[in-house]
Design an enzyme around this catalytic site. Structure first.
Site, PDB file in Angstrom:
ATOM      1  N   GLY A 188       0.561   4.232   1.193  1.00  0.00           N
ATOM      2  CA  GLY A 188       0.757   4.281   2.596  1.00  0.00           C
ATOM      3  C   GLY A 188       1.470   3.958   3.591  1.00  0.00           C
ATOM      4  O   GLY A 188       1.955   5.163   4.644  1.00  0.00           O
ATOM      5  N   CYS A 189       1.864   3.017   3.507  1.00  0.00           N
ATOM      6  CA  CYS A 189       3.436   2.534   3.901  1.00  0.00           C
ATOM      7  C   CYS A 189       4.319   2.843   3.568  1.00  0.00           C
ATOM      8  O   CYS A 189       5.088   1.760   2.780  1.00  0.00           O
ATOM      9  CB  CYS A 189       2.727   0.787   4.199  1.00  0.00           C
ATOM     10  N   ILE A 190       4.224   4.368   3.919  1.00  0.00           N
ATOM     11  CA  ILE A 190       6.348   4.760   2.833  1.00  0.00           C
ATOM     12  C   ILE A 190       7.293   4.054   4.149  1.00  0.00           C
ATOM     13  O   ILE A 190       7.019   4.097   4.969  1.00  0.00           O
ATOM     14  CB  ILE A 190       5.777   6.376   3.543  1.00  0.00           C
ATOM     15  N   PRO A 230       0.929  -0.909   0.079  1.00  0.00           N
ATOM     16  CA  PRO A 230       0.623   0.392  -0.045  1.00  0.00           C
ATOM     17  C   PRO A 230       0.631   0.923   0.271  1.00  0.00           C
ATOM     18  O   PRO A 230       2.234   1.240   0.679  1.00  0.00           O
ATOM     19  CB  PRO A 230      -0.880   0.187   0.772  1.00  0.00           C
TER      20      PRO A 230
END
Lengths: 409, 105
Positions: free
Chosen positions: B103-105, B101
Site C-alpha cells: 500500500g505504501c507506493i 507494505p
C-alpha cells in the site's frame, strides 16, 4: 436464459457493456446494468473546470446515450450484493439475480474521513476538484481571488488519477500567470509520498518541473486534521501548513454497499486477482477499474486497458474455460503542465515510467517524460476520443499491454 | 546490495533496505533495525505493533497499511506516529523484518 449483471455505468462499466453487448448471443444472455445516476461525467475534464478551460456542459452527457437498445438499464442505488446467493438487492426493493456479475462502481472521495475537512470552510476556502460540485465551486472562488497561499494536499494513497494533483498545480501556475497575479500566489504541493509522484524516476523528473515552476514541495506529510479557524492543515506528527485556499484530494473509497456486502478491504476496494481481474473470492464475479484493489493506477486509461483483457476472460468464463488473459498493470497518462504543454507517462506493474517516444518508437508523435505542445494536443483530443470511441467500447490504436518499444532504459 | 553487520551475521537487504530473508529476524535484530530508524528504545507499545504486523503478514502475505493498523491493532493513528515518527506502516514493517507494505507506493 442466463443473466449478466453489471454494477456501475461509469467509464469501465459502460465500456464493458458495449463490448459484451456486441459479442453476446441475445438469445442466450440477458444483460442488465445498474447505476444510481442518470448522468455520465467525463471525469478527466473536472481538472480543467476551476481554470475556466472546460465548463459543466463539456463534461456531461446522459448515460442512456451510451447504452445499446435492448439493454435493461436500472437507475437505482445498490443496497448490497449477496455473493453466496448470486443476487443483488437494490434500494428500490428490486432483487436481481445473476449468473455472472461484473462490478465497476468506482471510487469516490470521503472528506469526512479527515477531522475538520468537511466543516465550515468546505466549498468556501476548502475545495475538492474530484466532484463536479467541488470543481465548479472552486472556479467561482478563483474568479475573484486576489492571491495568497494556495495549498494542494493529498490525504492518503491510493487516489483516483494520481497525476491529477500535479496537473492541478501546473495549471494553477499557468492560470495565475495569465491573470497577472502569479507573484501574489504561493503554490504549495503537500503530499504523504516521499516525492512528487508514486514512481521514483518520474518522481524526480516531475519534482524538477515543480521547482522550475516555482511550486513549493512538502513530502512525507500525512494530514491528521484541518484547523478551520487558524486555516491550517496539521499532520499526525504535528507539522503545520497554513493556507488561504486549500485544494484537497480527500481519502478515496469504494462505495458503501461493498462494505455492507462484506466484500471489500478497509477502503471498500474489492480484492481482485491482478492478472485475470476476477474476484479473489468468487468465481462468477469479475471486477474492473477503480473498484479493484489492484496495485495499478486508478484511471480511465487503466480501465480501458483492463477492459480488453477482461472481455476475453469473461467470454472464456461464459464458455466454461479458465480465464487466461493477463493484465500487466498498463497505465498511460497525459499530464497537463500548463502554458499549452503536456507531459506523457506510460508504465505498468513492473516497469516504471521511462523517457522515449510514444506510440511509434523514435517517431512519436508523443514524447515520454518530456514537456511538449504535442502531448497537450493528445490530452485535448482525448475528450473527443473518450465520448466517441472509448465509452462505446470501440478499439483505440494502443496495445492493452505495455510495450518497451521506443522507451529509453 | 546493502548489508549490516549484526553479531557477526551479515543480513541481506532488499531495495528498500528492509530484510531480504524473513528468517533472519529476531528480537535483537529488531532492536538494531529500530536504531537505524532513530528509535532508541522499543517499548511494550512498539512490540504490540510489531507483533501485530508479523501476525498480519503471516496470515495475509502483506504488511498492513496505517489504516488497517489503526483499525485492527487498537493503537490510534496519533500514537502510531509518536511510536514510529514520519511513516508508521513503513517503519514498523522494517523493524518487524517485513518488506515495505504494498500500500505504501
Amino acid at each position: 436464459m442466463k443473466k449478466l449483471l453489471i454494477l456501475g455505468a461509469g467509464t469501465a462499466g459502460t465500456m464493458m457493456l458495449n463490448k459484451l453487448y456486441n459479442a453476446l448471443d441475445k438469445n442466450e444472455w440477458q444483460i442488465t446494468i445498474v447505476d444510481q445516476h442518470e448522468t455520465h461525467y467525463y471525469q478527466p475534464g473536472f481538472l480543467f473546470i476551476p481554470f475556466g478551460i472546460y465548463s459543466r456542459n463539456d463534461v456531461i452527457k446522459p448515460k442512456r446515450d451510451f447504452f445499446p437498445s435492448g439493454v435493461n438499464a436500472i437507475i437505482a442505488q445498490i443496497d448490497k450484493v449477496e455473493p453466496e446467493n448470486n443476487r443483488v438487492l437494490l434500494n428500490n426493493n428490486q432483487v436481481l439475480s445473476y449468473d455472472l456479475l461484473l462490478i465497476a462502481t468506482g471510487s469516490r472521495i470521503s472528506p469526512e474521513e479527515t477531522e475538520g475537512m468537511k466543516d465550515k470552510l468546505w466549498h468556501k476556502n476548502i475545495f475538492d476538484f474530484y466532484t463536479i460540485e467541488g470543481a465548479c465551486a472552486l472556479k467561482n472562488f478563483f474568479k475573484h481571488w486576489e492571491g495568497g497561499k494556495l495549498v494542494l494536499n493529498i490525504t492518503e494513497m491510493p487516489i483516483k488519477c494520481p497525476v491529477a494533483p500535479l496537473e492541478f498545480v501546473f495549471l494553477a501556475d499557468s492560470y495565475f500567470t495569465g491573470k497577472g497575479i502569479r507573484d501574489k500566489v504561493d503554490i504549495h504541493f503537500v503530499t504523504p509520498l516521499p516525492g512528487a509522484f508514486t514512481k521514483p524516476k518520474a518522481s524526480a523528473i516531475l519534482g524538477d518541473f515543480l521547482d522550475k515552476k516555482n511550486i513549493k514541495l512538502t513530502t512525507d506529510f500525512s494530514i491528521g486534521k484541518v484547523d478551520n479557524d487558524a486555516k491550517k492543515i496539521i499532520s499526525w506528527d504535528e507539522q503545520e501548513v497554513p493556507f488561504d485556499v486549500l485544494v484537497t484530494i480527500p481519502t478515496n473509497k469504494g462505495d458503501d454497499y461493498i462494505k455492507r456486502s462484506g466484500m471489500g478491504d478497509e477502503l471498500n476496494f474489492i480484492p481482485t486477482d491482478k492478472h485475470s481481474l476476477r474476484s479473489e473470492k468468487y468465481e462468477n464475479i469479475f471486477v474492473i477499474g477503480d473498484t479493484t484493489n489492484l496495485p495499478s493506477s486508478k484511471a480511465g486509461s487503466v480501465a480501458h486497458f483492463q477492459s480488453e483483457i477482461l472481455f476475453e476472460n469473461m467470454l472464456s468464463f461464459m464458455e466454461g474455460r479458465e480465464p487466461k488473459e493477463k493484465f500487466d498493470g498498463h497505465a498511460n497518462c497525459f499530464i497537463e503542465s500548463g502554458f499549452g504543454k503536456g507531459i506523457l507517462i506510460d508504465f505498468n506493474y513492473e516497469t516504471e515510467p521511462l523517457p522515449g517516444k510514444f506510440p511509434l518508437p523514435g517517431i512519436g508523435p508523443f514524447s515520454l517524460l518530456e514537456e511538449t505542445k504535442m502531448n497537450h494536443y493528445g490530452k485535448v483530443m482525448f475528450r473527443w476520443m473518450y465520448w466517441n470511441f472509448l465509452v462505446k467500447g470501440l478499439e483505440l490504436p494502443i496495445e492493452s499491454n505495455m510495450s518497451m518499444a521506443g522507451k529509453r532504459v | 546490495m546493502e548489508t549490516v553487520e549484526q553479531k557477526s551475521i551479515i543480513l541481506e537487504r532488499d531495495a528498500d533496505s528492509n530484510l531480504k530473508n524473513l528468517s533472519d529476524w529476531n528480537k535483537e535484530v529488531a532492536v538494531e533495525l529500530a536504531k537505524e530508524e532513530d528509535i532508541t528504545e522499543l517499548t511494550e507499545r512498539h512490540w504490540l505493533v510489531i507483533n501485530f504486523m508479523r501476525k498480519e503478514f503471516k496470515e495475509k502475505g502483506d504488511a498492513p497499511s496505517i489504516r488497517r493498523l489503526t483499525k485492527e491493532s487498537g493503537v490510534e493513528t496519533k500514537e502510531l506516529y509518536n511510536l514510529f515518527p514520519k511513516g508508521p506502516a513503513k517503519k514498523a514493517a522494517k523493524i518487524a523484518g517485513l518488506p515495505k507494505p504494498k500500500g505504501c507506493i
